[in-house]
Design an enzyme around this catalytic site. Sequence first.
Site, mmCIF file in Angstrom:
data_model
loop_
_atom_site.group_PDB
_atom_site.id
_atom_site.type_symbol
_atom_site.label_atom_id
_atom_site.label_comp_id
_atom_site.label_asym_id
_atom_site.label_seq_id
_atom_site.Cartn_x
_atom_site.Cartn_y
_atom_site.Cartn_z
ATOM 1 N N ASP A 171 -35.726 28.693 29.173
ATOM 2 C CA ASP A 171 -34.988 29.612 30.019
ATOM 3 C C ASP A 171 -34.923 28.971 31.420
ATOM 4 O OD1 ASP A 171 -34.157 32.121 31.287
ATOM 5 O OD2 ASP A 171 -36.244 32.250 31.970
ATOM 6 N N ARG A 200 -30.648 40.955 47.899
ATOM 7 C CA ARG A 200 -30.947 40.762 46.467
ATOM 8 C C ARG A 200 -32.413 41.091 46.181
ATOM 9 N NH1 ARG A 200 -30.355 37.335 41.920
ATOM 10 N NH2 ARG A 200 -28.132 37.065 42.219
ATOM 11 N N ASP A 205 -34.021 30.868 35.041
ATOM 12 C CA ASP A 205 -34.571 31.682 36.140
ATOM 13 C C ASP A 205 -36.003 32.133 35.832
ATOM 14 O OD1 ASP A 205 -32.389 31.946 38.041
ATOM 15 O OD2 ASP A 205 -31.338 33.009 36.445
ATOM 16 N N ASP A 247 -38.116 35.214 17.593
ATOM 17 C CA ASP A 247 -37.412 34.700 16.418
ATOM 18 C C ASP A 247 -38.338 33.800 15.581
ATOM 19 O OD1 ASP A 247 -34.196 34.298 15.667
ATOM 20 O OD2 ASP A 247 -35.539 32.727 14.908
ATOM 21 N N ARG A 256 -17.038 37.082 32.453
ATOM 22 C CA ARG A 256 -17.362 35.738 31.969
ATOM 23 C C ARG A 256 -16.751 35.537 30.600
ATOM 24 N NH1 ARG A 256 -23.796 35.812 33.437
ATOM 25 N NH2 ARG A 256 -23.563 35.921 35.706
ATOM 26 N N ARG A 259 -32.580 32.533 40.521
ATOM 27 C CA ARG A 259 -31.282 32.141 41.084
ATOM 28 C C ARG A 259 -31.375 31.026 42.137
ATOM 29 N NH1 ARG A 259 -28.017 31.280 39.302
ATOM 30 N NH2 ARG A 259 -26.413 31.542 40.860
ATOM 31 N N PHE A 268 -37.691 34.552 21.753
ATOM 32 C CA PHE A 268 -39.156 34.411 21.784
ATOM 33 C C PHE A 268 -39.766 34.901 20.467
ATOM 34 C CE2 PHE A 268 -43.225 36.571 22.723
ATOM 35 C CZ PHE A 268 -43.967 35.518 23.241
ATOM 36 N N THR A 316 -38.574 29.957 16.156
ATOM 37 C CA THR A 316 -39.169 29.337 17.358
ATOM 38 C C THR A 316 -40.663 29.649 17.483
ATOM 39 O OG1 THR A 316 -38.798 31.240 18.802
ATOM 40 C CG2 THR A 316 -36.989 29.629 18.648
ATOM 41 N N ARG A 375 -22.559 41.209 43.399
ATOM 42 C CA ARG A 375 -23.132 39.867 43.314
ATOM 43 C C ARG A 375 -23.100 39.114 44.641
ATOM 44 N NH1 ARG A 375 -25.081 38.530 38.964
ATOM 45 N NH2 ARG A 375 -25.587 36.520 39.877
ATOM 46 N N ASP A 407 -26.371 42.093 31.735
ATOM 47 C CA ASP A 407 -25.323 41.440 30.954
ATOM 48 C C ASP A 407 -24.935 42.326 29.772
ATOM 49 O OD1 ASP A 407 -25.531 39.149 32.580
ATOM 50 O OD2 ASP A 407 -27.135 38.328 31.330
#
Length: 247
Positions: free
Chosen positions: A12, A141, A14, A223, A123, A21, A221, A226, A134, A181
């Site tokens: 990952d 932030r 961030d 799954d 996106r 960010r 994580f 993995t 944003r 998201d």
Amino acid sequence: MTKNARVLALFDIDGTLTKARLNITPEMRAFMLSLRERITVGVVGGSDFPKQKEQLGDTVVADYDYAFSENGLTAYKDGELIGQQSFRDKIGEDAMQRLLNFTLAYLSKLNLPVKRGTFIEFRKGMLNISPIGRNCSRPERDEFETYDKTAGVRTAMVAAMQDEFKDLDLTFSIGGQISFDVFPRGWDKTYCLSFINAEDFDEIHFFGDKTYRGGNDFEIFEDPRTVGHTVTSPDDTKAQCEALFFK
Ligand code: M1P
């Protein structure tokens, strides 16, 4: 030292390779390049490709064997674009407008300590929705993130959208400080695994900071394909990798 290319580590971004960010430090970038001399290395971020380049550098697709942005909805392998998915094509224009209109109406009724601009980022593979907007400043932030921990602005909005859009089979994922998201179910970070040929690897590791249920690292994580590792910062990522891969 011989490279074991049959071990893959996915990271990952961030909170794992960078602070939220912010850009990768030169030291961390150098560490990741040295790790790639030992094993196969990839990144999988929730942000879109322009943000990934901003944070990891213009050389990102050359620096990593795999570079997945928007959870793998944009996918690079060995510097080549190998996949791109469209959220709009998947759900259609009517459903997209329902989502956008609901979001705009909901946000228009919200009062926060401060509100700025760019509340919806459209996106390729997802919508990114930010109640504060944003283009808030870095202090704004950070303040929103603290405020939201008690005010629950994003969790309330996600609950309202889950209720409104039951028919669309979507996932709402709070992965960062100021936004969440929205994408079709299954387009979480496990999506990137569809580009990885299981026969090429003996082990696939994943390192992330938001590995708890509801976090955007949770699904990959957990799954079975993995080996998941929870990290608390870039320094912790480095320390865990040193212990695992620099023996
Ligand atoms: O990579 C995690 C998240 O990073 C950003 O979140 P925020 O701006 O809220 O800190 C966004 O790019 C988001 O899409 C992404 O999941």
